[in-house]
Design a protein around this motif. Structure first.
Motif, mmCIF file in Angstrom:
data_model
loop_
_atom_site.group_PDB
_atom_site.id
_atom_site.type_symbol
_atom_site.label_atom_id
_atom_site.label_comp_id
_atom_site.label_asym_id
_atom_site.label_seq_id
_atom_site.Cartn_x
_atom_site.Cartn_y
_atom_site.Cartn_z
ATOM 1 N N ALA A 118 -19.943 -90.652 68.712
ATOM 2 C CA ALA A 118 -19.448 -89.800 69.773
ATOM 3 C C ALA A 118 -17.757 -89.913 69.071
ATOM 4 C CB ALA A 118 -19.422 -91.365 70.506
ATOM 5 N N GLU A 119 -17.573 -91.189 68.040
ATOM 6 C CA GLU A 119 -16.260 -90.900 67.835
ATOM 7 C C GLU A 119 -15.976 -89.659 66.588
ATOM 8 O OE1 GLU A 119 -12.213 -91.331 66.546
ATOM 9 O OE2 GLU A 119 -13.719 -92.478 68.228
ATOM 10 N N ALA A 120 -17.087 -89.629 65.660
ATOM 11 C CA ALA A 120 -17.056 -88.372 64.876
ATOM 12 C C ALA A 120 -17.036 -87.227 65.091
ATOM 13 C CB ALA A 120 -18.441 -88.858 63.798
ATOM 14 N N LEU A 121 -17.511 -86.855 66.357
ATOM 15 C CA LEU A 121 -17.410 -86.022 67.047
ATOM 16 C C LEU A 121 -15.766 -85.858 67.504
ATOM 17 C CD1 LEU A 121 -20.818 -85.039 69.391
ATOM 18 C CD2 LEU A 121 -20.146 -84.629 66.401
ATOM 19 N N ARG A 122 -15.496 -86.677 68.631
ATOM 20 C CA ARG A 122 -13.916 -86.524 68.524
ATOM 21 C C ARG A 122 -13.399 -86.498 68.100
ATOM 22 N NH1 ARG A 122 -15.910 -90.651 72.305
ATOM 23 N NH2 ARG A 122 -15.314 -91.971 70.645
ATOM 24 N N GLY A 123 -13.377 -86.866 66.538
ATOM 25 C CA GLY A 123 -12.429 -87.168 65.012
ATOM 26 C C GLY A 123 -12.394 -85.306 64.363
ATOM 27 N N ARG A 124 -13.314 -84.870 64.756
ATOM 28 C CA ARG A 124 -13.527 -83.592 64.414
ATOM 29 C C ARG A 124 -13.403 -82.864 65.423
ATOM 30 N NH1 ARG A 124 -16.199 -86.751 61.504
ATOM 31 N NH2 ARG A 124 -16.314 -87.059 59.679
ATOM 32 N N GLY A 125 -13.214 -82.587 66.535
ATOM 33 C CA GLY A 125 -13.082 -81.678 67.697
ATOM 34 C C GLY A 125 -14.095 -81.060 67.778
ATOM 35 N N ILE A 126 -15.381 -81.269 67.846
ATOM 36 C CA ILE A 126 -16.432 -80.889 67.780
ATOM 37 C C ILE A 126 -17.291 -81.339 69.021
ATOM 38 C CG2 ILE A 126 -18.798 -79.928 66.698
ATOM 39 C CD1 ILE A 126 -17.086 -80.361 64.183
ATOM 40 N N THR A 127 -17.865 -79.884 69.870
ATOM 41 C CA THR A 127 -18.964 -80.264 70.865
ATOM 42 C C THR A 127 -19.852 -80.705 70.552
ATOM 43 O OG1 THR A 127 -19.271 -78.094 71.416
ATOM 44 C CG2 THR A 127 -17.627 -78.481 72.559
ATOM 45 N N LYS A 128 -20.297 -81.276 71.221
ATOM 46 C CA LYS A 128 -21.761 -81.666 71.089
ATOM 47 C C LYS A 128 -22.774 -80.068 70.838
ATOM 48 C CE LYS A 128 -22.930 -82.383 75.414
ATOM 49 N NZ LYS A 128 -23.730 -82.984 77.014
ATOM 50 N N GLU A 129 -22.450 -79.079 71.474
ATOM 51 C CA GLU A 129 -23.663 -78.306 71.991
ATOM 52 C C GLU A 129 -23.396 -77.428 69.589
ATOM 53 O OE1 GLU A 129 -21.098 -78.890 73.877
ATOM 54 O OE2 GLU A 129 -22.862 -79.003 75.756
ATOM 55 N N ALA A 130 -22.105 -77.953 69.518
ATOM 56 C CA ALA A 130 -21.442 -77.084 68.462
ATOM 57 C C ALA A 130 -22.417 -78.164 67.237
ATOM 58 C CB ALA A 130 -20.246 -76.865 67.979
ATOM 59 N N ALA A 131 -22.451 -78.936 67.392
ATOM 60 C CA ALA A 131 -22.730 -80.322 66.272
ATOM 61 C C ALA A 131 -24.166 -79.939 66.230
ATOM 62 C CB ALA A 131 -22.262 -81.592 67.175
ATOM 63 N N ALA A 132 -24.659 -80.072 67.307
ATOM 64 C CA ALA A 132 -26.271 -79.928 67.726
ATOM 65 C C ALA A 132 -26.788 -78.721 66.509
ATOM 66 C CB ALA A 132 -27.133 -79.608 69.050
ATOM 67 N N ALA A 133 -26.134 -76.966 67.319
ATOM 68 C CA ALA A 133 -26.082 -76.233 66.043
ATOM 69 C C ALA A 133 -26.156 -76.621 65.031
ATOM 70 C CB ALA A 133 -25.651 -74.586 66.544
ATOM 71 N N GLU A 134 -25.270 -77.212 64.550
ATOM 72 C CA GLU A 134 -25.301 -77.597 62.899
ATOM 73 C C GLU A 134 -25.642 -78.154 62.453
ATOM 74 O OE1 GLU A 134 -20.918 -79.114 61.448
ATOM 75 O OE2 GLU A 134 -19.778 -77.799 63.074
ATOM 76 N N LEU A 135 -26.233 -79.466 63.100
ATOM 77 C CA LEU A 135 -27.703 -79.937 62.788
ATOM 78 C C LEU A 135 -28.783 -79.842 63.296
ATOM 79 C CD1 LEU A 135 -26.237 -83.125 63.632
ATOM 80 C CD2 LEU A 135 -26.269 -82.540 61.341
ATOM 81 N N GLY A 136 -29.043 -77.945 63.291
ATOM 82 C CA GLY A 136 -30.612 -77.425 64.161
ATOM 83 C C GLY A 136 -30.958 -78.441 64.927
ATOM 84 N N VAL A 137 -30.740 -79.465 65.380
ATOM 85 C CA VAL A 137 -31.268 -80.104 67.026
ATOM 86 C C VAL A 137 -31.142 -79.806 68.261
ATOM 87 C CG1 VAL A 137 -31.760 -81.935 65.339
ATOM 88 C CG2 VAL A 137 -29.520 -81.658 67.247
ATOM 89 N N SER A 138 -31.597 -79.884 68.904
ATOM 90 C CA SER A 138 -30.861 -79.245 70.805
ATOM 91 C C SER A 138 -29.815 -79.774 71.059
ATOM 92 C CB SER A 138 -32.450 -79.504 71.464
ATOM 93 O OG SER A 138 -32.214 -80.759 72.119
#
Length: 170
Positions: A118-138
């Motif tokens: 959660a902190e890694a996503l907040r620190g980079r301003g990335i939504t969970k949806e965008a992070a999921a897409a980048e990582l290839g997970v749902s």
């Protein structure tokens, strides 16, 4: 009769060794339990706070490197009179119950993988949806990771670290 590889007159030193081992799941949540096990083995030589953090990060690296197909690790501690040695090896044992997490304070590494992510996503301003897409997970998988209901498998954890940096847990 003389043993091969030993010169005549050489002596063999016999020292007492205590071996303690414990099985842990190869997941970020196991870091706290493994650290406690290591500290228990080092009761005669306690670590400073910075050393404890480094032990935790070293444990996490070992988790990533040593986890076998079972997803379990065996941590062995060998206590000699003047030193302590640790091994982290893949294990075929069944999974023990997860270690309880502790709340993180300000400026300290996260107590759980969910907090770190959660902190890694907040620190980079990335939504969970965008992070999921980048990582290839749902997005559902990402939500479960962020909510602490599940943790990533090691292959996913490697991709997460490649994208967001080293996981730092207490």
């Amino acid at each position: 009769m003389e043993s091969a590889g030993r010169a005549h007159g050489d002596s063999i030193e016999v020292v007492p060794v205590e071996i303690v081992k414990k099985i842990f799941p190869a997941r970020p949540s196991a870091v706290a339990g493994i650290r406690e096990f290591v500290q228990l083995c080092l009761t005669d030589a306690p670590l400073a706070e910075a050393e404890e953090r480094e032990v935790g990060n070293t444990i996490l690296r070992a988790l990533l490197a040593a986890a076998g197909p079972s997803g379990m690790l065996e941590v062995s501690c060998r206590k000699y009179p003047q030193r302590v040695e640790f091994d982290v090896l893949p294990s075929r044992a069944e999974e023990p119950p997860p270690a309880p997490s502790r709340p993180a304070g300000p400026d300290t590494p996260a107590a759980s993988f969910a907090e770190w992510l959660a902190e890694a996503l907040r620190g980079r301003g990335i939504t969970k949806e965008a992070a999921a897409a980048e990582l290839g997970v749902s997005a559902k998988t990402m939500s479960r990771w962020l909510g602490g209901q599940t943790e990533p498998r090691l292959r996913d954890l490697r991709r997460i670290e490649d994208r967001f940096g080293d996981v730092r847990l207490r």
